[in-house]
Design an enzyme around this catalytic site. Structure first.
Site, PDB file in Angstrom:
ATOM      1  N   PRO A 243       0.874  -1.223  -0.038  1.00 40.81           N
ATOM      2  CA  PRO A 243      -0.162   0.091   0.009  1.00 40.81           C
ATOM      3  C   PRO A 243       0.709   1.273   0.045  1.00 40.81           C
ATOM      4  CG  PRO A 243      -0.099  -1.132   2.144  1.00 40.81           C
ATOM      5  CD  PRO A 243       0.478  -2.030   1.066  1.00 40.81           C
ATOM      6  N   ASN A 244       0.232   2.430  -0.986  1.00 43.74           N
ATOM      7  CA  ASN A 244       0.777   3.694  -0.830  1.00 43.74           C
ATOM      8  C   ASN A 244       2.092   3.650  -1.622  1.00 43.74           C
ATOM      9  OD1 ASN A 244      -0.998   5.065   0.764  1.00 43.74           O
ATOM     10  ND2 ASN A 244      -0.313   3.975   2.458  1.00 43.74           N
TER      11      ASN A 244
ATOM     12  N   ARG B  66       5.216  11.197  -2.020  1.00 43.65           N
ATOM     13  CA  ARG B  66       5.187  10.927  -0.242  1.00 43.65           C
ATOM     14  C   ARG B  66       6.669  11.638   0.021  1.00 43.65           C
ATOM     15  NH1 ARG B  66       4.514   4.787   0.952  1.00 43.65           N
ATOM     16  NH2 ARG B  66       4.194   5.550   3.154  1.00 43.65           N
TER      17      ARG B  66
ATOM     18  N   TYR C 199      11.240   8.540   1.256  1.00 49.32           N
ATOM     19  CA  TYR C 199      11.073   7.593   0.229  1.00 49.32           C
ATOM     20  C   TYR C 199      11.882   8.261  -1.172  1.00 49.32           C
ATOM     21  CZ  TYR C 199       7.594   6.031   3.334  1.00 49.32           C
ATOM     22  OH  TYR C 199       6.842   5.473   4.565  1.00 49.32           O
TER      23      TYR C 199
ATOM     24  N   ASN D 129       8.249  -5.448  -0.937  1.00 50.95           N
ATOM     25  CA  ASN D 129       8.123  -4.180   0.046  1.00 50.95           C
ATOM     26  C   ASN D 129       6.459  -4.137   0.289  1.00 50.95           C
ATOM     27  OD1 ASN D 129       8.155  -1.755   1.494  1.00 50.95           O
ATOM     28  ND2 ASN D 129       9.078  -0.584  -0.209  1.00 50.95           N
TER      29      ASN D 129
ATOM     30  N   ALA E 198       3.179  -0.725   4.910  1.00 56.00           N
ATOM     31  CA  ALA E 198       2.804  -0.629   6.133  1.00 56.00           C
ATOM     32  C   ALA E 198       2.283  -2.016   6.606  1.00 56.00           C
ATOM     33  CB  ALA E 198       1.556   0.291   6.349  1.00 56.00           C
TER      34      ALA E 198
ATOM     35  N   HIS F   2       4.136  -4.242   8.940  1.00 53.50           N
ATOM     36  CA  HIS F   2       4.438  -4.257  10.441  1.00 53.50           C
ATOM     37  C   HIS F   2       3.206  -4.644  11.112  1.00 53.50           C
ATOM     38  CE1 HIS F   2       7.737  -1.525   9.116  1.00 53.50           C
ATOM     39  NE2 HIS F   2       6.767  -0.583   8.487  1.00 53.50           N
TER      40      HIS F   2
ATOM     41  N   ASP G 115       2.299 -15.381   6.900  1.00 54.02           N
ATOM     42  CA  ASP G 115       1.808 -16.930   6.783  1.00 54.02           C
ATOM     43  C   ASP G 115       1.900 -17.512   5.130  1.00 54.02           C
ATOM     44  OD1 ASP G 115       1.277 -17.375   9.473  1.00 54.02           O
ATOM     45  OD2 ASP G 115      -0.880 -17.163   9.198  1.00 54.02           O
TER      46      ASP G 115
ATOM     47  N   GLU H 225      13.213  -8.871   1.535  1.00 54.55           N
ATOM     48  CA  GLU H 225      12.498  -7.876   2.056  1.00 54.55           C
ATOM     49  C   GLU H 225      13.226  -6.484   1.816  1.00 54.55           C
ATOM     50  OE1 GLU H 225      12.111  -7.648   6.422  1.00 54.55           O
ATOM     51  OE2 GLU H 225      10.751  -6.091   6.337  1.00 54.55           O
TER      52      GLU H 225
ATOM     53  N   HIS I 108      12.877  -2.156   1.582  1.00 50.82           N
ATOM     54  CA  HIS I 108      12.069  -0.932   2.058  1.00 50.82           C
ATOM     55  C   HIS I 108      13.057   0.225   1.273  1.00 50.82           C
ATOM     56  CE1 HIS I 108       9.291  -3.015   4.469  1.00 50.82           C
ATOM     57  NE2 HIS I 108      10.204  -3.755   5.158  1.00 50.82           N
ATOM     58  N   LEU I 109      12.532   1.311   1.142  1.00 50.67           N
ATOM     59  CA  LEU I 109      13.298   2.590   0.597  1.00 50.67           C
ATOM     60  C   LEU I 109      13.862   3.201   1.794  1.00 50.67           C
ATOM     61  CD1 LEU I 109      10.249   3.416  -1.659  1.00 50.67           C
ATOM     62  CD2 LEU I 109      12.587   3.146  -2.486  1.00 50.67           C
TER      63      LEU I 109
ATOM     64  N   ARG J 221      13.032   4.726  12.254  1.00 45.59           N
ATOM     65  CA  ARG J 221      11.799   5.588  12.233  1.00 45.59           C
ATOM     66  C   ARG J 221      10.828   5.184  13.331  1.00 45.59           C
ATOM     67  NH1 ARG J 221       9.279   5.468   6.331  1.00 45.59           N
ATOM     68  NH2 ARG J 221       8.116   6.970   7.358  1.00 45.59           N
TER      69      ARG J 221
ATOM     70  N   ARG K 199       7.018   1.028  13.188  1.00 46.99           N
ATOM     71  CA  ARG K 199       7.690   0.366  12.251  1.00 46.99           C
ATOM     72  C   ARG K 199       8.896  -0.557  12.463  1.00 46.99           C
ATOM     73  NH1 ARG K 199       5.533   3.840   7.834  1.00 46.99           N
ATOM     74  NH2 ARG K 199       5.220   5.986   8.778  1.00 46.99           N
TER      75      ARG K 199
HETATM   76  C1  DHK Z   1       7.050   1.839   2.879  1.00 50.90           C
HETATM   77  C2  DHK Z   1       6.043   2.042   3.436  1.00 50.90           C
HETATM   78  O1  DHK Z   1       4.875   2.596   2.986  1.00 50.90           O
HETATM   79  C3  DHK Z   1       6.115   2.261   5.108  1.00 50.90           C
HETATM   80  O2  DHK Z   1       4.815   1.801   5.560  1.00 50.90           O
HETATM   81  C4  DHK Z   1       7.056   1.372   5.649  1.00 50.90           C
HETATM   82  C5  DHK Z   1       8.243   1.273   3.716  1.00 50.90           C
HETATM   83  C6  DHK Z   1       8.395   1.617   5.060  1.00 50.90           C
HETATM   84  C7  DHK Z   1       9.665   1.944   2.704  1.00 50.90           C
HETATM   85  O3  DHK Z   1      10.537   2.123   3.438  1.00 50.90           O
HETATM   86  O4  DHK Z   1       9.921   1.356   1.671  1.00 50.90           O
HETATM   87  O5  DHK Z   1       6.967   1.634   7.145  1.00 50.90           O
END
Ligand code: DHK
Length: 144
Positions: free
Chosen positions: A10-11, A18, A23, A74, A77, A80, A87, A98, A100-101, A107, A111
């Site tokens: 998501p997002n 963002r 990011y 990635n 959210a 977390h 699963d 895994e 993450h940017l 943070r 998180r």
């Molecule tokens: C991306 C998100 O949207 C956050 O919810 C994570 C992750 C971190 C990222 O750093 O790519 O906490």
């Protein structure tokens, strides 16, 4: 040819809008393009996806069984919060990376928990979009 699945949660479709402090300024389309080039170089076939829906991500992970050779995820959210994604990842014996940017461990406290990490062979974080490229290199190494 080895098959690589990259899942964005998501997002991540909102990258570019963002907070660039966390990011960067690249859009998800920019990152997809970078990943396509890196996958081509590694001689891997890439499927690059994004969803805002937990269940859809779970379904993609299930459908990847016996189809893909590695998964980079990635989960945004959901990293977390999602035992369901954990699963599903646990069903796999293939390498799971895994990514993450930002570095979630530097943070907010909420998180610092990662359910994805419990199923991951490797974690790449805090390296911005380049972290996706490093993850592809790791997937290449782990499946060679
Ligand atoms: C991306 C998100 O949207 C956050 O919810 C994570 C992750 C971190 C990222 O750093 O790519 O906490």
């Amino acid at each position: 040819m080895r098959k690589l699945l990259i899942i964005n949660g998501p997002n991540l479709n909102m990258l570019g809008r963002r907070d660039p402090k966390h990011y960067g300024s690249r859009t998800l389309a920019d990152i997809e393009q970078m990943c396509k080039e890196a996958a081509k170089k590694a001689d891997m076939e890439l499927s690059f996806r994004q969803s805002n829906h937990e269940g859809e991500i779970v379904t993609w992970i299930q459908e990847a069984l016996d189809v893909y050779d590695a998964i980079i995820i990635n989960a945004g959210a959901y990293t977390h919060t999602s035992i369901a994604i954990f699963d599903a990842l646990e069903l796999h014996e293939i390498p799971i990376i895994e990514v993450h940017l930002s570095d979630p461990d530097k943070r907010e406290k909420f998180r610092h928990v990662s359910y994805v990490r419990l199923a991951a062979s490797e974690v790449v974080k805090g390296k911005g979009a380049e972290g996706y490229i490093e993850s592809i290199e790791i997937a290449d190494r782990l499946t060679s």
